[in-house]
Design a protein around this motif. Structure first.
Motif, mmCIF file in Angstrom:
data_model
loop_
_atom_site.group_PDB
_atom_site.id
_atom_site.type_symbol
_atom_site.label_atom_id
_atom_site.label_comp_id
_atom_site.label_asym_id
_atom_site.label_seq_id
_atom_site.Cartn_x
_atom_site.Cartn_y
_atom_site.Cartn_z
ATOM 1 N N THR A 143 0.817 -1.104 0.038
ATOM 2 C CA THR A 143 0.138 0.045 -0.057
ATOM 3 C C THR A 143 0.838 1.153 -0.064
ATOM 4 O OG1 THR A 143 -0.144 0.576 2.389
ATOM 5 C CG2 THR A 143 -1.554 -1.308 1.609
ATOM 6 N N GLU A 144 0.473 2.444 0.071
ATOM 7 C CA GLU A 144 1.291 3.565 0.013
ATOM 8 C C GLU A 144 1.771 3.816 1.449
ATOM 9 O OE1 GLU A 144 -1.878 3.605 0.235
ATOM 10 O OE2 GLU A 144 -2.839 5.493 0.759
ATOM 11 N N THR A 145 1.212 3.421 2.408
ATOM 12 C CA THR A 145 1.785 3.343 3.909
ATOM 13 C C THR A 145 3.088 2.293 3.894
ATOM 14 O OG1 THR A 145 0.182 2.203 4.753
ATOM 15 C CG2 THR A 145 -0.207 4.679 4.359
ATOM 16 N N VAL A 146 2.602 1.280 4.148
ATOM 17 C CA VAL A 146 3.579 0.153 4.377
ATOM 18 C C VAL A 146 2.836 -1.374 4.003
ATOM 19 C CG1 VAL A 146 4.207 0.754 6.734
ATOM 20 C CG2 VAL A 146 2.317 -0.951 6.709
ATOM 21 N N TYR A 147 3.789 -2.424 3.801
ATOM 22 C CA TYR A 147 3.132 -3.461 3.060
ATOM 23 C C TYR A 147 2.172 -4.056 4.332
ATOM 24 C CZ TYR A 147 5.701 -4.184 -0.933
ATOM 25 O OH TYR A 147 6.298 -4.232 -2.328
ATOM 26 N N GLY A 148 0.786 -4.474 3.620
ATOM 27 C CA GLY A 148 -0.156 -5.212 4.489
ATOM 28 C C GLY A 148 -0.296 -6.426 4.535
ATOM 29 N N ALA B 41 -5.940 -5.743 6.630
ATOM 30 C CA ALA B 41 -4.472 -5.663 6.279
ATOM 31 C C ALA B 41 -4.087 -4.912 7.588
ATOM 32 C CB ALA B 41 -4.187 -5.258 5.081
ATOM 33 N N PRO B 42 -3.340 -5.539 8.458
ATOM 34 C CA PRO B 42 -2.275 -4.921 9.298
ATOM 35 C C PRO B 42 -1.124 -4.819 8.758
ATOM 36 C CG PRO B 42 -2.957 -7.005 10.148
ATOM 37 C CD PRO B 42 -3.688 -6.830 8.868
ATOM 38 N N SER B 43 -0.160 -4.082 9.289
ATOM 39 C CA SER B 43 1.380 -4.310 8.676
ATOM 40 C C SER B 43 1.842 -5.795 8.693
ATOM 41 C CB SER B 43 2.121 -3.400 9.726
ATOM 42 O OG SER B 43 2.317 -3.858 10.967
ATOM 43 N N ALA B 44 2.366 -5.973 7.362
ATOM 44 C CA ALA B 44 3.089 -7.224 7.230
ATOM 45 C C ALA B 44 4.414 -7.482 8.017
ATOM 46 C CB ALA B 44 3.131 -7.220 5.670
ATOM 47 N N ASN B 45 4.250 -7.594 9.225
ATOM 48 C CA ASN B 45 5.504 -7.933 10.103
ATOM 49 C C ASN B 45 5.114 -8.875 11.287
ATOM 50 O OD1 ASN B 45 4.650 -5.158 10.583
ATOM 51 N ND2 ASN B 45 5.256 -5.776 12.620
ATOM 52 N N ARG C 2 7.874 -6.499 15.856
ATOM 53 C CA ARG C 2 8.926 -6.062 14.833
ATOM 54 C C ARG C 2 8.425 -4.807 14.019
ATOM 55 N NH1 ARG C 2 11.808 -11.573 12.578
ATOM 56 N NH2 ARG C 2 11.326 -12.758 14.797
ATOM 57 N N ILE C 3 9.215 -4.154 13.481
ATOM 58 C CA ILE C 3 8.941 -2.811 12.658
ATOM 59 C C ILE C 3 8.032 -3.282 11.502
ATOM 60 C CG2 ILE C 3 10.736 -1.613 13.816
ATOM 61 C CD1 ILE C 3 11.982 -1.381 11.142
ATOM 62 N N SER C 4 7.124 -2.349 11.065
ATOM 63 C CA SER C 4 6.554 -2.496 9.862
ATOM 64 C C SER C 4 7.349 -2.666 8.563
ATOM 65 C CB SER C 4 5.431 -1.072 9.622
ATOM 66 O OG SER C 4 4.721 -1.146 10.902
ATOM 67 N N ALA C 5 6.543 -3.519 7.831
ATOM 68 C CA ALA C 5 7.569 -3.797 6.312
ATOM 69 C C ALA C 5 7.222 -2.976 5.517
ATOM 70 C CB ALA C 5 6.795 -5.091 6.003
ATOM 71 N N SER D 9 8.846 -3.155 2.301
ATOM 72 C CA SER D 9 9.299 -3.626 1.151
ATOM 73 C C SER D 9 8.989 -5.100 1.138
ATOM 74 C CB SER D 9 11.081 -3.438 0.778
ATOM 75 O OG SER D 9 11.321 -4.410 1.808
ATOM 76 N N ALA D 10 8.948 -5.733 -0.075
ATOM 77 C CA ALA D 10 8.293 -7.064 -0.294
ATOM 78 C C ALA D 10 9.601 -7.857 0.518
ATOM 79 C CB ALA D 10 8.496 -7.230 -1.408
ATOM 80 N N GLU D 11 10.927 -7.467 0.367
ATOM 81 C CA GLU D 11 11.964 -8.144 1.070
ATOM 82 C C GLU D 11 11.847 -8.345 2.561
ATOM 83 O OE1 GLU D 11 12.521 -5.727 -1.115
ATOM 84 O OE2 GLU D 11 12.950 -7.236 -2.801
ATOM 85 N N ASP D 12 11.259 -7.125 3.269
ATOM 86 C CA ASP D 12 10.955 -7.195 4.452
ATOM 87 C C ASP D 12 9.935 -8.236 4.985
ATOM 88 O OD1 ASP D 12 12.874 -5.081 4.672
ATOM 89 O OD2 ASP D 12 11.166 -3.610 5.062
ATOM 90 N N ALA D 13 8.935 -8.040 4.179
ATOM 91 C CA ALA D 13 7.707 -9.058 4.450
ATOM 92 C C ALA D 13 8.095 -10.280 4.480
ATOM 93 C CB ALA D 13 6.489 -8.494 3.614
#
Ligand code: AMP
Ligand code: MG
Length: 327
Positions: free
Chosen positions: A38-43, A147-151, A155-158, A160-164
Motif C-alpha cells: 500500500t502507499e503506507t507500509v506492506y499489509g 490488512a495490518p502491517s506485514a510483520n 517487529r517494525i512494519s515492513a 518492502s517485499a523483502e522485509d515482508a
C-alpha cells in the motif's frame, strides 16, 4: 486439523503485473494470506469477511491480542456499504481517499466485515488506499480486505517485499512485490462516531489537514500528552454484560457454557463450542460471535473452558481475561 500458528507453507513471490495481481486476489478470495503493497507500509491481507482468514493473520503475525483491524476497499461507494458515514466522515473520505487515512465509523446493518476483524465492536475501520497495485487487488477481490502491517508482532512494519518475506516467509501464501512503499508510516486513524471526530492514531495525513476539512480541532483520544495511544487503551473494547468465569470444568446452574475441544458439555441448553476439534484458528473465528450469542441469553455468567496458552490461544485468552476482569 491444523493448530500450528506457523504451519510451514511455500510463500510465492508474485510480480505486481496483471498475472500476479489476479493470483493475489484469487488467493484472498480462497481465504489465503498475501502481503501486498500500500502507499503506507506492506499489509498482511486476508478476506475481512472470513473469521478464519482473519484468524490466520493473527497466527502468522503471532499477535498476542485481538485488536480491530482496518478493512481496505477500492472506493468510497464500497466503503459506504460497510459503514455509516456522517457529514464529517464523508467530507474526510472525499478529501483524503484514496490515501493514508482510516475512518472508524458505525458498522452498517449490511456490514460483512467479520466480528473478529472488528474485535467484536459495533464499529468498523475503513480505508481506501492510494497504491495502484493495492487498488487493483481490492477491485479484483471484490470484498473488504483486512490488512495490518506485514510483520511479526513486535517487529517494525515492513516497507518492502523483502522485509515482508524475511519476516513472514513460510507462514503466508504470497508476497506481491511492487518495490518499496512511499509513505512508510501507517495511516492516520480518525473516528467519526458521535459528531466529534477523534484522532486515534497519528499517521500519514497530518492532523492540521484533517482539522482544515472538518473546520474544528480534532479531539485527541486518550491522554493528550501521550500520543499515540495504544489500541488496548480504547474504552470501546467489546465486553459481554454477563460475568465471565474462566478455566471452568463445567457450567454451574444458571451459567452458559463456552466450550473448547471435546468436553462433554454440548448437551447443556446454553452451550456453544468454540471448536469441538480443538482447532485454535476456528476458535478465534468464533470467539466474539459466540460470546455475544451466549450473552443475549441472559445467563448468570458465561463459564469458559480452559484454552491452551499457545499460538492463537494467547490472543484468545488475552481477550477472555479482559472480558472476565471486574468492571
Ligand atoms: P493496524 O491495522 O495494525 O494498522 O492498526 C489498526 C488501527 O486502527 C489500530 O490502532 C486500531 O486500534 C484502530 N482501529 C481499527 N478499528 C477500530 C475500531 N473499530 N475502533 C477503534 N479503533 C480501531
Ligand atoms: Mg504494525
Amino acid at each position: 486439523m491444523n493448530q500450528s500458528p506457523s504451519a510451514p507453507r511455500q510463500t510465492k513471490l508474485l510480480a505486481a503485473d496483471a498475472v500476479g495481481i489476479a493470483e493475489a486476489a484469487e488467493l484472498l478470495r480462497a481465504g489465503g494470506l498475501v502481503a501486498l503493497p500500500t502507499e503506507t507500509v506492506y499489509g498482511l491481507a486476508a478476506d475481512a469477511t472470513s473469521g478464519t482468514a482473519v484468524a490466520g493473520i493473527y497466527a502468522a503475525k503471532e499477535r498476542p491480542s485481538f485488536n480491530p483491524l482496518i478493512s481496505h476497499l477500492p472506493d468510497l461507494a464500497s466503503a459506504r456499504r460497510q459503514g455509516l458515514f456522517d457529514a464529517n466522515a464523508l467530507a474526510l473520505a472525499q478529501n483524503f481517499w484514496p490515501g493514508p487515512l482510516t475512518l472508524v465509523v458505525p458498522a452498517s446493518p449490511g456490514c460483512t466485515v467479520s466480528e473478529l476483524a472488528r474485535a467484536g465492536l459495533a464499529t468498523v475501520a475503513l480505508r481506501v488506499p492510494a497504491h495502484p497495485v493495492a487498488h487493483a487487488v481490492l477491485a479484483a477481490a471484490g470484498r473488504p480486505i483486512a490488512a495490518p502491517s506485514a510483520n511479526r508482532s513486535g517487529r517494525i512494519s515492513a516497507t518492502s517485499a523483502e522485509d515482508a518475506l524475511a519476516d513472514l516467509g513460510g507462514r503466508i501464501d504470497a508476497v506481491l512485490d511492487a518495490g518499496p512503499t512511499e509513505v512508510g508510516v501507517e495511516s492516520t486513524v480518525v473516528s467519526c462516531l458521535d459528531g466529534a471526530p477523534r484522532l486515534l492514531r497519528p499517521g500519514g495525513v497530518p492532523r492540521e489537514a484533517i482539522e482544515h476539512v472538518i473546520g474544528r480541532p480534532l479531539v485527541i483520544a486518550g491522554d493528550a500528552g501521550h500520543a499515540p495511544i495504544s489500541p488496548g487503551m480504547l474504552a470501546s473494547h467489546y465486553a459481554p454484560a454477563a460475568r465471565v468465569r474462566l478455566d471452568a470444568e463445567a457450567p454451574q446452574p444458571g451459567e452458559a457454557w463456552l466450550g473448547f475441544g471435546p468436553d462433554g458439555n454440548d448437551d447443556h441448553p446454553q452451550a456453544l463450542n468454540l471448536s469441538p476439534s480443538g482447532d485454535l484458528r476456528e476458535a478465534a473465528s468464533h470467539l466474539f460471535g459466540y460470546l455475544r450469542r451466549l450473552d443475549t441469553l441472559g445467563p448468570s455468567a458465561i463459564a469458559v473452558a480452559r484454552i491452551p496458552e499457545q499460538g492463537l490461544g494467547e490472543a484468545i485468552n488475552d481477550r477472555l481475561r479482559r472480558a472476565a476482569a471486574p468492571r
